[in-house]
Write a protein that holds these residues in place. Structure first.
Motif, PDB file in Angstrom:
ATOM      1  N   GLN A  38       0.810  -1.215   0.000  1.00  0.00           N
ATOM      2  CA  GLN A  38       0.000   0.000   0.000  1.00  0.00           C
ATOM      3  C   GLN A  38       0.847   1.270   0.000  1.00  0.00           C
ATOM      4  O   GLN A  38       0.325   2.374  -0.188  1.00  0.00           O
ATOM      5  CB  GLN A  38      -0.965   0.012   1.190  1.00  0.00           C
ATOM      6  CG  GLN A  38      -0.315   0.138   2.567  1.00  0.00           C
ATOM      7  CD  GLN A  38       0.059  -1.216   3.151  1.00  0.00           C
ATOM      8  OE1 GLN A  38       0.493  -2.115   2.451  1.00  0.00           O
ATOM      9  NE2 GLN A  38      -0.136  -1.341   4.451  1.00  0.00           N
ATOM     10  N   LYS A  51      -4.612   3.376   1.861  1.00  0.00           N
ATOM     11  CA  LYS A  51      -5.585   2.379   2.301  1.00  0.00           C
ATOM     12  C   LYS A  51      -6.282   1.777   1.091  1.00  0.00           C
ATOM     13  O   LYS A  51      -6.520   2.459   0.092  1.00  0.00           O
ATOM     14  CB  LYS A  51      -6.649   2.999   3.213  1.00  0.00           C
ATOM     15  CG  LYS A  51      -6.099   3.741   4.427  1.00  0.00           C
ATOM     16  CD  LYS A  51      -5.409   2.825   5.404  1.00  0.00           C
ATOM     17  CE  LYS A  51      -4.935   3.596   6.632  1.00  0.00           C
ATOM     18  NZ  LYS A  51      -4.179   2.740   7.564  1.00  0.00           N
ATOM     19  N   GLN A 227       3.528   3.270   9.195  1.00  0.00           N
ATOM     20  CA  GLN A 227       2.338   4.060   8.864  1.00  0.00           C
ATOM     21  C   GLN A 227       2.607   5.566   8.927  1.00  0.00           C
ATOM     22  O   GLN A 227       1.915   6.349   8.294  1.00  0.00           O
ATOM     23  CB  GLN A 227       1.190   3.708   9.825  1.00  0.00           C
ATOM     24  CG  GLN A 227       0.559   2.359   9.570  1.00  0.00           C
ATOM     25  CD  GLN A 227      -0.276   2.346   8.313  1.00  0.00           C
ATOM     26  OE1 GLN A 227      -0.772   3.362   7.867  1.00  0.00           O
ATOM     27  NE2 GLN A 227      -0.426   1.180   7.715  1.00  0.00           N
TER      28      GLN A 227
END
Length: 231
Positions: A38, A51, A227
């Motif tokens: 991702q 996402k 992240q």
């Protein structure tokens, strides 16, 4: 042909189900979120929040290509494209949209936190487990009450609200739920689960997903500093 960038998660399955229900031709591109795919620049170009799912429709509005991220936005787009699963009347449309927003703002985030603290967190924090388990039960209670007086979440007809909610409830055990407490919701859940398009949608990429509870690399990618890195 709609290009779908996705993985076998509740949010991914929402879009898979909608495409199957609408009978639209699509091609799936697996984005292995446990492996960090991702964060690939090509994926970030269409999904800047890193996402899944995201789509690219070469035959978008006015014949121009369009790319979309956020599962709720994609459901609305596909409903508009096909004229299906969203009422044409203003009243009916907003009846459905409020329950779609209920899923996007409540069911998804809260059940996701329940999954995290009950299953994936490296240490069990009792306050967090109780907090999100109780919130999961509250949300189930809200839906059960709605379905005591309505055939579907958005009203008399099956809609994108039902499509959005159903995949999240498939992990009811992980959320600390006992179906006996929610008989109207359980009846709805069983009915939705019998729809052939729903069954096909939930099979998309299902054979590619692996358990992540004991996969340290996947845990770091999904829940760790990766992240928050600058992209």
């Amino acid at each position: 042909m709609i290009e779908v960038y996705s993985w076998a998660t509740p949010n991914g399955h929402k879009v898979h189900i909608m495409l199957e229900e609408c009978g639209l031709p699509y091609r799936v591109h697996a984005v292995d979120i446990g492996a960090g795919e991702q964060f690939d620049p090509a994926f970030l170009a269409i999904s800047p929040n890193n996402k899944i799912p995201a789509i690219v429709d070469p035959d978008g509005p006015d014949g121009a290509p369009i790319s979309l991220f956020e599962s709720g936005a994609i459901l609305l787009y596909l409903a508009g494209k096909t004229g299906r699963f969203l009422p044409a009347s203003t009243h009916g449309k907003y009846d459905v949209l409020q329950w779609l927003m209920f899923q996007m703002g409540g069911v998804g985030p809260m059940l996701g936190q329940a999954h995290h603290f009950r299953i994936y967190a490296p240490e069990k924090i009792n306050y967090a487990v109780e907090r999100y388990t109780n919130e999961a039960r509250r949300l189930y209670k809200v839906m059960n009450a709605r379905l005591a007086r309505s055939t579907y979440l958005g009203g008399h007809d099956y809609s994108i609200a039902d499509i959005a909610v159903y995949p999240w409830l498939r992990s009811w055990k992980n959320q600390g739920i006992a179906w006996s407490d929610y008989p109207h919701l359980k009846g709805w859940f069983d009915e939705i689960g019998q729809r052939p398009a729903v069954q096909r949608g939930c099979e998309v990429l299902a054979d590619r997903r692996k358990p992540i509870a004991n996969d340290e690399r996947a845990r770091e990618v999904l829940f760790g500093d990766r992240q928050r890195q600058q992209r």
